[in-house]
Design an enzyme around this catalytic site. Structure first.
Site, PDB file in Angstrom:
ATOM      1  N   ALA A 137      31.592  33.329  71.299  1.00  0.00           N
ATOM      2  CA  ALA A 137      32.625  34.407  72.014  1.00  0.00           C
ATOM      3  C   ALA A 137      31.730  34.271  73.709  1.00  0.00           C
ATOM      4  O   ALA A 137      32.659  34.869  73.994  1.00  0.00           O
ATOM      5  CB  ALA A 137      33.788  34.812  71.325  1.00  0.00           C
ATOM      6  N   SER A 138      30.342  33.776  73.894  1.00  0.00           N
ATOM      7  CA  SER A 138      30.662  34.544  75.245  1.00  0.00           C
ATOM      8  C   SER A 138      30.744  36.142  75.074  1.00  0.00           C
ATOM      9  O   SER A 138      31.105  36.779  75.890  1.00  0.00           O
ATOM     10  CB  SER A 138      31.478  33.890  76.737  1.00  0.00           C
ATOM     11  OG  SER A 138      30.883  32.549  76.313  1.00  0.00           O
ATOM     12  N   GLU A 163      28.946  30.190  76.912  1.00  0.00           N
ATOM     13  CA  GLU A 163      29.711  28.496  77.103  1.00  0.00           C
ATOM     14  C   GLU A 163      30.465  28.041  77.937  1.00  0.00           C
ATOM     15  O   GLU A 163      30.468  26.366  77.558  1.00  0.00           O
ATOM     16  CB  GLU A 163      31.107  29.591  75.462  1.00  0.00           C
ATOM     17  CG  GLU A 163      30.415  30.082  74.827  1.00  0.00           C
ATOM     18  CD  GLU A 163      31.574  30.591  73.485  1.00  0.00           C
ATOM     19  OE1 GLU A 163      32.138  29.917  72.822  1.00  0.00           O
ATOM     20  OE2 GLU A 163      31.921  31.262  74.900  1.00  0.00           O
TER      21      GLU A 163
END
Ligand code: FES
Ligand code: FES
Lengths: 153, 448, 335
Positions: free
Chosen positions: C87-88, C292
């Site tokens: 999720a970065s 991402e």
């Protein structure tokens, strides 16, 4: 089928061990000799992470039954790394940020070493051909190509 | 190739292209990945997997597998203390609906049924191949919109083929009145988009080595992307105190979201506990490609109400994420997708339905950008189509709709730190795309 | 028969981090007798460079050289908790936790130095080379190695700090979807230039222009790795990849890198990449996460470039030669 006694030279030292039939060079290096720089990304010859040199040629060691190369001279990344510091190619991978997760890196360097040994001034096309069997999922290859070209003369 | 430019902002180390801490290890091959550890006496675990998409298990016969030379243990669901699990249970999403090893039925081709532990990889493979399973085939469901029909065969214990979000069929986002927006719009554009499953394909496959310790604990060498998440889920499945486990990792040969499921550690721990030996379970390349969770296939419908000047005044998105047979991270992906829609644009009327749908395929899960990547494909293709239909500059269309600081997003959060306008302006510069003065003068910092 | 050329655009945003049920990461920082500082974490480096980012942020905050930082991560017995790498969130969560821990350690370091130098801690500064010195003085200073030894053996002081970053939970409202799902948004605009061979349907990506707004590039060289590696993955997703080539039918799934199609080193597009920095208020030194999103914008940019080149509108990924040829056939039939 009986196991066979294998005698190969690995990174300059003579090794003798017993291998079951069909044992791959990759497995002999990693599991028997404890040389883990070569990686098993696929085990079926499609990723190049296991690339080593057998008598100076880059091979995918996961495809080579070790009993078929008895008497050969094998080189792995452990053998190309100087005791202190880095080889020019290794340094170039650093300088060009040509490694991310690093899992493809040993195979890439071995493929490139084989190329540079035979062709010290490769073109971009030569480099691309030399690493065309090596998969990298992280970098997009460009930094790797640049790193190899930078050591070519 | 031009290097990105950046301003260091007066820092000594931050903003500088210092050499990676791990690069020296990578180029010498000295970096230790989990599989570079090779404890003495290590056993190997391989899986017998479902050969059917959807079937009842009539009989699972492991007798031949047990006779294979080198096989030391054959594990079925009866060996798994808490066979039913779901990984997002740690954050209160979902309920146990996946099995570690299949019990009475299988929901996807490749679902694990029997684990075989042996003294060599070869013996483990032979043992796994020797397991005999008798199936009673059931009709598989492969299409998300077929799956959610009321008369579709329910795959899940809760009786529907979609994840339920607090009583709703899908995660919903509502802003304004989308029907009114459509009624007021000069144009309506409605299109459908579709993707297929995509594999993370890291060069290092998913795996672990579990080694029993002198103090009775288990040490798990893993290439998980999330050490404690793996530890907690594994302990729940094993029904042991969390403190019995230790996870060691942190150096991973690429993940891209493919290593956040907890698929190899629990069964390896059981094998290690039952044999008292170190056990390795690592996916082969085939398993990484077809068994490990891919990025979900998605089907997306976007309906837009647009004015002649290019302002989008209503956007309705319906997304179907194909979760495959089990939830894993997909219920969250659908929420993340809902929050991402309608894209980086300020639209007064928005209606999002984001579905997490179950089918008889390999469970999908996280991948780089999950919930968003395919949505962006749909959104930005949609923007191009609208620009073409209105005969507008595609960058102009984006700029006039771009969100700015202070705008209300569809999920009712005020936007801040926006910079869509600036990246578009910069990109236009790079390729010599002329923008008219008023678009050139736009700023994300100035309210509309 | 012709090689047709086209250009396509896409602009996207991407959330940094997630919120499900609360999203924490912790860090511990302590000095050893060597004057090195150990950053203890349980976070995972997948190749994106988290260890390097943690070390840079720690060095910056402590005011010490990058070389003095040791990152010890991903052992759940010795590292404090981290939700994981996805999720970065890594740079943002870990970076913030390390800053907090390093600030506390820095305070302890300055207090120890103050005692040793017999000055007020508030009058001390770090010079970035390893010395803690009295502001405005060249004589009154102590090297971090000497200070660490003194702290251990003479002063009886610890030089250590604890840090945590927690993104608090925010459950979506069921009816409206009202939620606070992220900590920041990063932005990108990609321009793709392609050719389409109208005889074979083969698309070649010639040039990718990648503009990213990242808050702050903690390490610009690694940010470029993410941007260009991700752009490559975007090209790959757009033109080649799937585990189910006959989706929704499951047959003929690729099993290895021979069958799973991706571009090789011979297929590289030229890349031009630019980074813009608008520091995020809650980001470590302003950083947002871009790990991402770098594969996202390339896909529609390529779809739009293909349309620009040959008039075929592709709505199904991947954009295979077959789908382009079918599209061209349809266009001809309609004409
Ligand atoms: S492991 Fe040998 S080519 Fe992949
Ligand atoms: S650096 Fe990760 S595969 Fe090449």
């Amino acid at each position: 089928m009986p196991s066979s006694v294998i005698e190969i030279t690995v990174n300059g030292s003579e090794e003798e061990f017993i291998a079951k039939p069909g044992t791959t060079l990759l497995s002999a290096l990693r599991d028997t000799l404890g040389l883990t720089a070569a990686k098993r990304g696929c085990g079926v010859g499609t990723c190049g992470t296991c690339t080593c040199h057998v008598d100076g040629e880059a091979v995918m060691s996961c495809l080579v039954p070790v009993e078929t190369i008895n008497g050969s001279d094998v080189k792995t990344l452990e053998g190309t790394t100087p005791p202190e510091g880095l080889s020019p190619l290794q340094q170039s991978f650093l300088d060009n940020f040509a490694t991310q997760c690093g899992f493809c890196t040993p195979g890439m360097i071995m493929a490139a070493e084989a190329l540079l040994a035979q062709n010290p001034s490769p073109t971009r096309e030569d480099v691309v051909t030399a690493i065309s069997g090596n998969v990298c999922r992280c970098t997009g290859y460009e930094s790797i190509i640049e790193a190899i070209l930078a050591v070519g003369k | 190739m031009s290097a990105p430019t950046t301003e260091a902002g007066g820092f000594d180390v931050v903003g500088k292209p210092v050499q990676r801490l791990d690069a020296m290890g990578h180029v010498t091959g000295r970096t230790q990945y989990f599989e570079d550890y090779n404890p003495a006496g290590m056993l190997h675990l391989k899986m017998h997997r479902s050969e059917r998409h959807h079937a009842n298990l009539v009989e699972v016969d492991t007798s031949e597998a047990e006779k294979v030379k080198g096989v030391v243990k054959v594990l079925t669901y009866k060996d798994v203390p808490k066979n039913w699990y779901t990984i997002l249970t740690l954050i209160n999403v979902g309920y146990p609906e996946e099995v570690v090893l299949a019990e009475k039925k299988v929901l996807w081709m490749g679902e694990p049924i029997v684990a075989v532990v042996a003294t060599s990889e070869r013996a483990a493979l032979e043992g796994a191949a020797a397991v005999k399973v008798t199936y009673e085939d059931l009709e598989p469901i492969f299409d998300v919109e077929e799956a959610i029909k009321p008369d579709a065969f329910p795959l899940k214990p809760h009786g529907t083929n979609y994840f339920e979000y607090e009583g709703h069929h899908c995660r919903r986002v509502r802003l304004g009145d989308v029907e009114q927006g459509f009624a007021e719009a000069d144009h309506i554009f409605e299109f459908k988009y579709q993707s297929r499953p995509i594999e993370q394909a890291p060069t290092e496959t998913t795996g672990c080595i579990v080694e029993p310790q002198h103090n009775g604990r288990l040490k798990i060498y893993s290439d998980t992307q999330a050490c404690f998440f793996t530890l907690d889920n594994t302990a729940l499945i094993l029904d042991v105190p969390f403190g019995k486990l230790q996870v060691v990792g942190g150096t991973v040969g690429g993940g891209f979201g493919g290593k956040v499921d907890v698929t190899v550690e629990p069964i390896s721990c059981i094998a290690a506990m039952q044999t008292g030996k170190p056990v390795k379970y690592v996916y082969d390349r085939y398993e990484e490609m077809q068994i490990s969770s891919p990025r979900a296939a998605e089907r997306i419908y976007i309906k837009d109400g647009v004015m002649n000047d290019g302002r989008i005044i209503a956007r309705q998105c319906t997304l179907y994420a194909d979760a495959g047979a089990y939830s894993r991270h997909s219920p969250y992906a659908a929420t993340k997708a809902a929050a991402h829609m309608p894209g980086p644009y300020t639209i007064p009327n928005v209606h999002i339905d984001s579905w997490c749908v179950y089918t008889n395929r390999t469970p999908s899960s996280a991948m780089r950008g999950f919930g968003v990547t395919i949505g962006d494909f749909a959104l930005e293709t949609q923007m191009d189509r609208i620009a073409r239909e209105l005969d507008m500059d595609p960058l102009a269309l984006r700029l006039i709709n771009a969100y700015r600081d202070g705008d209300m997003k569809a999920h009712h959060k005020v936007a801040e730190g926006t910079a869509l306008i600036e990246v578009i302006q910069k990109a236009a510069d790079l390729v010599g795309h002329e923008l008219p003065g008023e678009l050139r003068a736009l700023s994300s910092r100035e309210g509309r | 028969m012709a090689i047709l050329r086209g250009r396509g655009y896409a602009a996207v945003n991407y959330p940094t981090g997630m919120n499900l049920g609360g999203d924490p990461t912790q860090a511990l920082v302590h000095a050893t007798t060597t004057g090195n500082f150990v950053v203890s974490l349980s976070s995972v480096d997948l190749g994106q460079g988290l260890k390097t980012v943690a070390a840079q942020v720690a060095a910056e905050t402590l005011g010490l050289p990058y070389e003095n930082i040791i990152v010890d991560t991903a052992d759940t017995d010795t590292g404090p908790h981290c939700m994981g790498t996805f999720a970065s969130r890594g740079t943002h969560r870990v970076g913030n936790a390390v800053i907090m821990a390093a600030q506390e350690a820095r305070e302890a370091m300055l207090e120890a130095a103050a005692e040793e130098l017999e000055v007020d801690a508030a009058d001390l500064e770090t010079d970035g080379t390893g010395f803690i010195k009295l502001k405005g003085s060249e004589e009154k200073k102590i090297h971090v190695v000497d200070l660490a030894l003194a702290a251990h053996f003479k002063l009886g002081r610890t030089i250590a700090g604890r840090g945590i970053f927690l993104k608090e939970r925010s459950y979506p409202e069921p009816e409206t979807g009202k939620m606070d799902p992220d900590s920041a948004q990063a932005h990108a605009c990609t321009v793709a230039e392609v050719t389409v061979d109208d005889e074979t349907g083969v698309v070649e990506v010639l040039h990718m222009y990648n503009v990213y707004e990242v808050g702050r590039a903690i390490n610009p060289a690694m940010a470029r790795q993410q941007i260009e590696g991700g752009a490559w993955m975007g090209v790959s997703h757009a033109l080649y990849e799937t585990t189910e080539p006959y989706y929704p039918v499951r047959e003929h799934g690729p099993r290895d890198f021979e069958e799973y199609l991706m571009p090789g080193p011979a297929d590289n597009a030229q890349m031009t990449s630019e980074i813009i920095e608008f520091p995020a208020a809650n980001g470590p030194y302003g950083a947002k996460g871009i790990g991402e999103m770098t594969a996202n914008a390339p896909i529609p940019a390529i779809a739009n470039a293909i349309y620009d080149a040959c008039g075929v509108r592709l709505t199904e990924m991947p954009f295979t030669p077959e789908s382009i040829l079918r599209g061209l056939d349809e266009l001809r039939a309609r004409a």
